[in-house]
Design a protein around this motif. Sequence first.
Motif, short mmCIF file in Angstrom:
data_model
loop_
_atom_site.label_atom_id
_atom_site.label_comp_id
_atom_site.label_asym_id
_atom_site.label_seq_id
_atom_site.Cartn_x
_atom_site.Cartn_y
_atom_site.Cartn_z
N HIS A 90 -25.23 27.11 62.89
CA HIS A 90 -25.19 27.56 61.49
C HIS A 90 -26.58 27.95 61.01
O HIS A 90 -26.79 29.07 60.51
N GLU A 91 -27.54 27.07 61.18
CA GLU A 91 -28.89 27.33 60.68
C GLU A 91 -29.57 28.46 61.43
O GLU A 91 -30.27 29.29 60.83
N ALA A 92 -29.41 28.51 62.74
CA ALA A 92 -30.05 29.57 63.53
C ALA A 92 -29.53 30.94 63.12
O ALA A 92 -30.30 31.91 63.01
N ASN A 93 -28.24 31.05 62.88
CA ASN A 93 -27.68 32.33 62.48
C ASN A 93 -28.07 32.70 61.05
O ASN A 93 -28.29 33.88 60.76
N LEU A 94 -28.17 31.73 60.17
CA LEU A 94 -28.66 32.02 58.83
C LEU A 94 -30.08 32.59 58.89
O LEU A 94 -30.40 33.57 58.21
N PHE A 95 -30.93 31.97 59.71
CA PHE A 95 -32.30 32.46 59.83
C PHE A 95 -32.33 33.89 60.34
O PHE A 95 -33.02 34.75 59.78
N ASP A 96 -31.56 34.18 61.38
CA ASP A 96 -31.59 35.51 61.96
C ASP A 96 -31.03 36.55 60.99
O ASP A 96 -31.58 37.66 60.87
N MET A 97 -29.95 36.21 60.28
CA MET A 97 -29.42 37.16 59.29
C MET A 97 -30.42 37.41 58.17
O MET A 97 -30.56 38.53 57.69
N ALA A 98 -31.12 36.34 57.78
CA ALA A 98 -32.10 36.50 56.71
C ALA A 98 -33.25 37.42 57.12
O ALA A 98 -33.80 38.15 56.30
N GLN A 99 -33.60 37.39 58.39
CA GLN A 99 -34.70 38.22 58.86
C GLN A 99 -34.32 39.68 59.04
O GLN A 99 -35.17 40.57 58.91
N LYS A 100 -33.03 39.96 59.31
CA LYS A 100 -32.63 41.31 59.71
C LYS A 100 -31.63 42.00 58.80
O LYS A 100 -31.67 43.22 58.64
N TYR A 101 -30.71 41.24 58.22
CA TYR A 101 -29.54 41.90 57.64
C TYR A 101 -29.20 41.54 56.20
O TYR A 101 -28.45 42.27 55.55
N ALA A 102 -29.68 40.41 55.69
CA ALA A 102 -29.14 39.92 54.42
C ALA A 102 -30.17 39.10 53.66
O ALA A 102 -31.16 38.62 54.22
N GLU A 103 -29.90 38.92 52.37
CA GLU A 103 -30.59 37.92 51.57
C GLU A 103 -29.85 36.60 51.76
O GLU A 103 -28.63 36.53 51.50
N VAL A 104 -30.52 35.57 52.19
CA VAL A 104 -29.91 34.27 52.38
C VAL A 104 -30.54 33.29 51.40
O VAL A 104 -31.77 33.11 51.40
N SER A 105 -29.73 32.70 50.56
CA SER A 105 -30.23 31.74 49.58
C SER A 105 -29.09 30.79 49.23
O SER A 105 -28.04 30.82 49.87
N SER A 106 -29.28 29.95 48.24
CA SER A 106 -28.25 29.00 47.86
C SER A 106 -27.22 29.64 46.93
O SER A 106 -27.46 30.70 46.34
N THR A 107 -26.10 28.98 46.78
CA THR A 107 -25.10 29.44 45.82
C THR A 107 -25.68 29.48 44.42
O THR A 107 -25.43 30.43 43.66
N ASP A 108 -26.45 28.49 44.04
CA ASP A 108 -27.08 28.48 42.72
C ASP A 108 -27.92 29.74 42.50
O ASP A 108 -27.86 30.37 41.43
N GLU A 109 -28.70 30.12 43.52
CA GLU A 109 -29.57 31.29 43.38
C GLU A 109 -28.75 32.58 43.33
O GLU A 109 -29.09 33.50 42.58
N VAL A 110 -27.68 32.65 44.11
CA VAL A 110 -26.83 33.85 44.08
C VAL A 110 -26.16 33.98 42.72
O VAL A 110 -26.12 35.07 42.13
N ILE A 111 -25.65 32.88 42.18
CA ILE A 111 -25.01 32.93 40.87
C ILE A 111 -26.01 33.34 39.79
O ILE A 111 -25.69 34.16 38.92
N ALA A 112 -27.21 32.81 39.86
CA ALA A 112 -28.23 33.20 38.88
C ALA A 112 -28.52 34.70 38.96
O ALA A 112 -28.66 35.36 37.91
N ALA A 113 -28.60 35.24 40.17
CA ALA A 113 -28.82 36.69 40.32
C ALA A 113 -27.63 37.48 39.80
O ALA A 113 -27.81 38.51 39.14
N LEU A 114 -26.44 37.02 40.07
CA LEU A 114 -25.23 37.74 39.59
C LEU A 114 -25.19 37.77 38.07
O LEU A 114 -24.78 38.79 37.49
N ARG A 115 -25.62 36.71 37.44
CA ARG A 115 -25.53 36.65 35.98
C ARG A 115 -26.54 37.55 35.28
O ARG A 115 -26.45 37.78 34.08
N THR A 116 -27.51 38.06 36.04
CA THR A 116 -28.46 39.02 35.45
C THR A 116 -27.91 40.44 35.45
O THR A 116 -28.48 41.31 34.81
N LEU A 117 -26.82 40.67 36.21
CA LEU A 117 -26.27 42.01 36.30
C LEU A 117 -25.48 42.36 35.03
O LEU A 117 -24.93 41.48 34.38
N ARG A 118 -25.39 43.62 34.78
CA ARG A 118 -24.66 44.06 33.59
C ARG A 118 -23.17 43.82 33.79
O ARG A 118 -22.65 44.01 34.89
#
Length: 230
Positions: A202-230
């Motif tokens: 789980h952790e190894a794949n999260l690291f690799d995705m974060a480096q190459k393909y995606a933003e990886v963060s916590s649910t709290d951080e994703v929700i905070a980012a979503l709430r800034t959208l119009r």
Amino acid sequence: MSTDPQQTAPGVIDDETRARYAAAGFGGPSPLGERPALLIIDVQYRTTGTVRAPFDEAVKEYTTSCGDVAWDAVDNIARLLEVFRERGWPVLYPHVAPKRAYDAGQLGAKVPGIMEIDAHGYEFVEEVAPTAEDILVPKRQPSAFFGTSLTSYLVDRKVDSVVVTGCTTSGCVRASVVDAFSYNFAVAVPSDAVYDRSPVVHEANLFDMAQKYAEVSSTDEVIAALRTLR
């Protein structure tokens, strides 16, 4: 919202590996767009078990179950789902369709247990189950995009970014993240809203995705980012 390489997979990835990726310039920011969609991948009882139980107990019911870590992720998926419902943003459910004998192929050879799931195992987990407004995307392979109409649904709804949840981190989640990235969608992966049977994998794949393909963060951080959208 940004990927912090020091927080991704803190117990698995060594400092030398982190330094090499940093020196190579990986892990740049890829923020969400203005029209996100939520993908809830394979959150079926066959991957969680019907009750919250440790892995060794859960696999006695379904060999494809990931145990209690799955239910921890379900709790966070439910929080994300609430935000998407509030905003009226698209929610899609890529899921493994019931397997028939002719579906065995290479997946059945590598994971024979997937050919032995009963009907209840294919049902969506009640806490995050789809409603009539959501889109179901049956799939036969790991990626939610391979051989499905997912891209067409996203384009039709003018989606520019996807939040990918579900399981497994190393399998269907990762395959779907790579394909979403390849189609030029911005991708967010809440690390505590995806799950796998091995914390190391789980952790190894999260690291690799974060480096190459995606933003990886916590649910709290994703929700905070979503709430800034119009």
